[in-house]
Each structure stands twice: as C-alpha cells, then as structure tokens.
Scaffold this active site. Structure first.
Site, PDB file in Angstrom:
ATOM      1  N   SER A   1      -2.254   8.124  -8.987  1.00 49.30           N
ATOM      2  CA  SER A   1      -2.381   7.262  -8.556  1.00 49.30           C
ATOM      3  C   SER A   1      -0.278   7.031  -8.352  1.00 49.30           C
ATOM      4  O   SER A   1       0.351   7.676  -8.123  1.00 49.30           O
ATOM      5  CB  SER A   1      -2.735   5.651  -8.206  1.00 49.30           C
ATOM      6  OG  SER A   1      -3.316   5.352  -7.034  1.00 49.30           O
TER       7      SER A   1
ATOM      8  N   HIS B   1     -10.900   8.152  -6.656  1.00 53.53           N
ATOM      9  CA  HIS B   1      -9.774   8.947  -7.581  1.00 53.53           C
ATOM     10  C   HIS B   1      -9.540   8.181  -8.542  1.00 53.53           C
ATOM     11  O   HIS B   1      -9.768   7.177  -9.204  1.00 53.53           O
ATOM     12  CB  HIS B   1      -9.254   7.520  -6.243  1.00 53.53           C
ATOM     13  CG  HIS B   1      -7.924   7.208  -6.231  1.00 53.53           C
ATOM     14  ND1 HIS B   1      -6.480   8.495  -6.179  1.00 53.53           N
ATOM     15  CD2 HIS B   1      -6.635   6.064  -6.426  1.00 53.53           C
ATOM     16  CE1 HIS B   1      -5.570   8.530  -6.949  1.00 53.53           C
ATOM     17  NE2 HIS B   1      -5.464   6.749  -6.408  1.00 53.53           N
TER      18      HIS B   1
END
Length: 553
Positions: free
Chosen positions: A238, A368
C-alpha cells in the site's frame, strides 16, 4: 490507498531477493563502480550516474502535452541512446526528471554513523550543524551469518517466516520516524526534515527512500560481520509499497525491489490513473505529502509530465524487480500498474536483463495486502535465485484478465536494440524478454548483421515450457539451431481443445487454435550454429501436453 495510519489487521506478503547474474554476458558491459559483489546487479554505490553531465532540465511552464508515455531511451535533444554504455547517463537524466517533477530531491549522503547488532540497527546522521537519528529492528535467521536482508517498510511481514527460513534477515523499518504522515507540506517532520528543513519540497516517499539508504550506509560501515551490505532487498504494501518502489529506484545498492499493491503515487502510470477510476492524483497528492511539492501542478494534467512511472521502473533495471498487484480493487490502479511494468520491462529487455522483472496480479483473493498463495512460489524462487544464487527467477508477466493494460495503446516508440559497446556489433543477438507478456513485443530495428550461410541439411529444435493458472496459460518456446546456421524457422504445435491464443511475442502465428505454426520475425530468424532465441504466447484454456517441432528454413 486512502487509509491513514497503520493498519493493525492487514497482512502483507513480504518478498525479498537480491538479483543474481541471470544474464551475465548480456549486461557485463554496463558501467559499475566498485568491486565484484555476491549480488552482481547490486552496485557498490548509491548512484552510478552522479558524475554524468546532464543538460539543463526544462521548466514546468514550458513542458509540452504528451498523452502517450515518454520514450525512456530519448535524450532531451531528441536523439536516442545507441548502446548499453549510454544507459548510465540516460538513467541519470531520468532520475533527475523524476526528482524535479515528481518526488523532490534526494540529497546526497550526509555524515552517517551507527551500529549493527543481532537485534537492531541505529542510524545517526548530521548535515550542516543539524543531526537526527532513527533505528530499525533486526530479526536474524538461524546460522552464523553474515546474512542478506530485506528492509520491510512499516514492520509488515506476512511471510517473514519464509524469508528467514531461506537464510535472510528481516529489517523492520519505521518510515514514519524519517518522514511523518499527518503533517502539512510546510511543516514536514521526521529525521529527514530535521536535517533538511520542515518546508523541504521533497515528499515523504523520497524521504523514506533516503532513510533506507542510510540504513545501507550503516550496514556497509559495520564490516559485514552480521549483515551483507551488497545483498539487500526492500518491500512494503500500500503506501509502503509506494515507498519501497521509490527506494529501489533511487539506490542502486538495493538488489531487489518489491512493491506490493502500491496504488496511485506508486507503480501505476500517472497518465492512466484518470481513466481507470483509481485514486485520483489530486487525492493522492492531498491525502499525504507523499509526492514532492512540484507535482501539485500536474494533478489535473499528467500528460504534461516529462516522465512517467514506466521510466521509474526502468531506473531499477537491470536489478531485480518483483511487482505484486491486486486486480480486484480499481482504486489501486492495477491496469495502469501493468502498463508501467510492461513499459519498464522494455528497458530491462534493451539491457539484456528481461528475466529480472516480474509483474504478478493473477491472484484470486481481493483483500488489500493479504497473504496470497499465488505469490508463494515466485517469492521462494526470488529468494533462491537472487539472494542465495541458486535456482531460477520467476521472470514472468502474470497479469490478471480483470485488469490487463495494453502498452501498445500508450506508446509511439519502439525498443531499440542496444549493442554491448558504444558501437553496434555485427553479430546476431537473441534479445531476451520476460517469460510472460500479455501483448506482442514490437519488432525492434535490427542491427546490421551478416547473413549466415545455410547448410542444406540445417536443422533446429524447439522446447516448450508451460505455465498454467486458472483460466489460462503461457507457453515459452526456445528455438535452437543445430550444427549449421539457419536463415529462418517455423515451430509447429497443436493446442488442446478449447484453448485459444490471445497474444504472441517474437513470432508470427498462423492461427489462434488447433494446429498452429509460429514463424520467426525479421530480426530473430537468422541463427548461427548452436544459437538460440525465445518466443512465446499467452492463451485461454488449458495448456497441458503441448510439445513443439521445429523446421529450419
């Protein structure tokens, strides 16, 4: 992504590798400072091009609009580099453009001292009367060392057990100690900004990269009794994937760079983000001061940028690069990320290092920063090949059909054939490509080369390698000339029922299904005795049992 702070429940796949000499003969001529290393593609210096004479960079107000990706091989005067030896200074030009317009300046090494123990690293820096310090935790594998290591952004390590079991140490790096999030652009904080000022125009991503470089400085100074300074990788997911990407691009001592699901301001091309529905550039620029202050003028018009992230991918070449992405979250810009990887892979290919880049978004789990079974094998392969010097690297482009970009839509340039020296060589060179690519590789302009004399009895052989995944597969084919030179070749094979070719590279195909003939293109048909070239294709369906025959022409 638009989350702030550190997630306490996300599990990040951490990968580590130090690139080995996968194409030693092909890249041995690339200028490299220092002595030989266990990790041959890791440089002995942070920036090999520091001494290059780079012309004055353009002003932001004078930049033309270009909707396509800039040519990574073109100089500012419009000429193109002609050999691999030219890449050192072309890389430096790219690096400075990226600093000037995207990330902000990465200052040269300050005064650095520190310590390395079996449990931690301390870093002390000073510059023009200012000083700052930070530390990182070290987790060693079993054994006596010295050990290679991976610097893990944000202390995330979903697969650190595999890393340690393979003989590598994990360095847990807190980037917020170097560049803190949650601050305004005029009041940046952390060890970097203590040295260079809270109003520095350098963004957080570059400050974090500076911190990684200072960790490597300390490891170098430690004498290598615990950790190897020439065997370092970097990874993160991320926002920390953005950071890992920038760190690897701006320090040539990092042997393998491993960004995971980096999103806007990371790997995805800036020009593609507005049309994909990813986090907007204005949002990424405004959420945190990740990017340099100068990027603010391009958030609504990335087509004016003289650079894009495919060129940042190229900054990592020929060192190892393993990009892991998530095709299930459009906000991450996975389609634009695949285009960046494909564009950057052309730099790798031109340098004869096509095996050293992998892009992998072919995953089923859409969470994610989750651990992914699909990444386990390339992770293990990377550790074995690039860090330990054994086995084979992934060298693949595994792009999910959910978010498959098309490089051909984004470029007007072709990849040059860069000879090994400053002058073109007349020998036939089979240019390596990544093992898998989802689009045809443009035919490069062939170099002047002699036509071999073909023996009437000349023959060739073809061997195949199949990579299968859910719903599709890739076949790599290696054509090898026999004891006599050949002028051209045809490869024959039969696809299983229901299978259909979607893309082919380094060859022309006669059909998409059933009995298929793959013929050479203009630049890879003539092979000297014993010489080989590689081609391949991507297809839907199942590829089990495919074999090939070769006929010389």
């Amino acid at each position: 992504m638009t989350r702030s702070g550190r997630s306490k429940n996300r599990s990040t796949v951490v990968v580590l590798a130090v690139v080995a000499l996968a194409a030693a003969a092909a890249v041995a001529d690339i200028p490299r400072a220092g002595t030989a290393h266990a990790a041959p593609f890791a440089s002995a210096v942070e920036n090999e091009g520091a001494g290059c004479a780079v012309p004055a960079l353009p002003d932001a107000g004078s930049l033309p609009t270009n909707a396509r990706l800039p040519d990574p091989f073109q100089r500012l005067d419009g000429t193109r580099i002609a050999s691999r030896a030219d890449w050192r200074c072309q890389r430096e030009l790219t690096r400075r453009l990226a600093e000037r317009f995207v990330y902000g300046e990465k200052p040269a090494k300050p005064t650095v001292s520190g310590t390395v123990s079996r449990t931690g690293i301390t870093v002390n820096t000073s510059h023009q009367g200012r000083s700052s310090s930070f530390s990182a935790k070290v987790d060693l594998p079993s054994g006596t060392g010295p050990f290679p290591a991976v610097i893990v952004y944000g202390s995330f390590g979903g697969d650190t057990a595999t890393i340690k079991a393979s003989g590598a140490a994990v360095i847990s790096y807190d980037p917020y100690a170097v560049g803190k999030e949650g601050t305004g652009r005029a009041n940046k904080q952390g060890a970097f900004y203590t040295l260079y000022g809270s109003s520095s125009s350098t963004g957080l991503l570059m400050s974090w990269a500076w911190g990684v470089s200072r960790i490597i400085d300390v490891i170098e100074q430690s004498g290598g009794t615990i950790l190897k300074a020439d065997a370092t990788g970097v990874t993160g997911c991320s926002r920390f994937g953005k950071g890992a990407f920038v760190a690897g691009a701006f320090d040539q001592r990092i042997a393998l760079t491993m960004p995971i699901e980096s999103g806007s301001a990371g790997v995805p091309i800036f020009r593609g983000i507005p049309g994909e529905g990813a986090q907007s550039l204005s949002s990424a620029y405004g959420e945190q001061p990740w990017l340099g202050d100068a990027f603010g003028t391009f958030t609504g018009g990335p087509a004016r940028l003289p650079i894009d992230t495919h060129q940042v991918v190229g900054l990592v070449a020929p060192r190892g690069l393993l990009i892991m992405d998530n095709p299930h979250i459009a906000n991450l810009g996975p389609r634009s990320a695949s285009v960046a990887a494909l564009g950057g892979a052309e730099v790798y290919r031109a340098l004869g290092a096509g095996e050293n880049i992998t892009y992998w978004s072919d995953v089923q789990d859409g969470s994610h920063c989750a651990n992914r079974a699909e990444w386990r094998t390339p992770l293990q392969q990377s550790i074995q090949k690039f860090l330990l010097g054994t086995g084979s690297a992934p060298g693949a482009m595994r792009i999910s059909s959910r978010a498959q970009g098309n490089l051909a839509e984004w470029r007007t340039w072709q990849t040059p054939t860069l000879p090994a020296g400053p002058e073109p060589t007349p020998t036939v060179t089979a240019t390596p490509t990544p093992t898998v690519t989802p689009e045809p590789t443009p035919t490069p302009t062939p170099t002047s080369e002699p036509t071999p004399t073909t023996d009437p009895g000349a023959v060739c052989t073809a061997t195949t390698s199949v990579q299968q995944w859910n719903g599709g597969f890739v076949v790599s084919v290696r054509v090898t000339a026999g004891s006599a030179a050949i002028r051209g070749w045809d490869v024959g094979l039969t696809l299983p029922g229901g299978a259909a070719i979607t893309n082919v590279w380094n060859a022309e195909r006669s059909a998409a299904s059933g009995a298929v003939r793959l013929s050479n293109v203009a630049w890879n048909g003539a092979l000297a005795a014993g010489q080989a070239t590689e081609l391949g294709f991507q297809a839907t369906g199942t590829g089990s049992g495919i074999s090939a025959t070769c006929t010389a022409r």
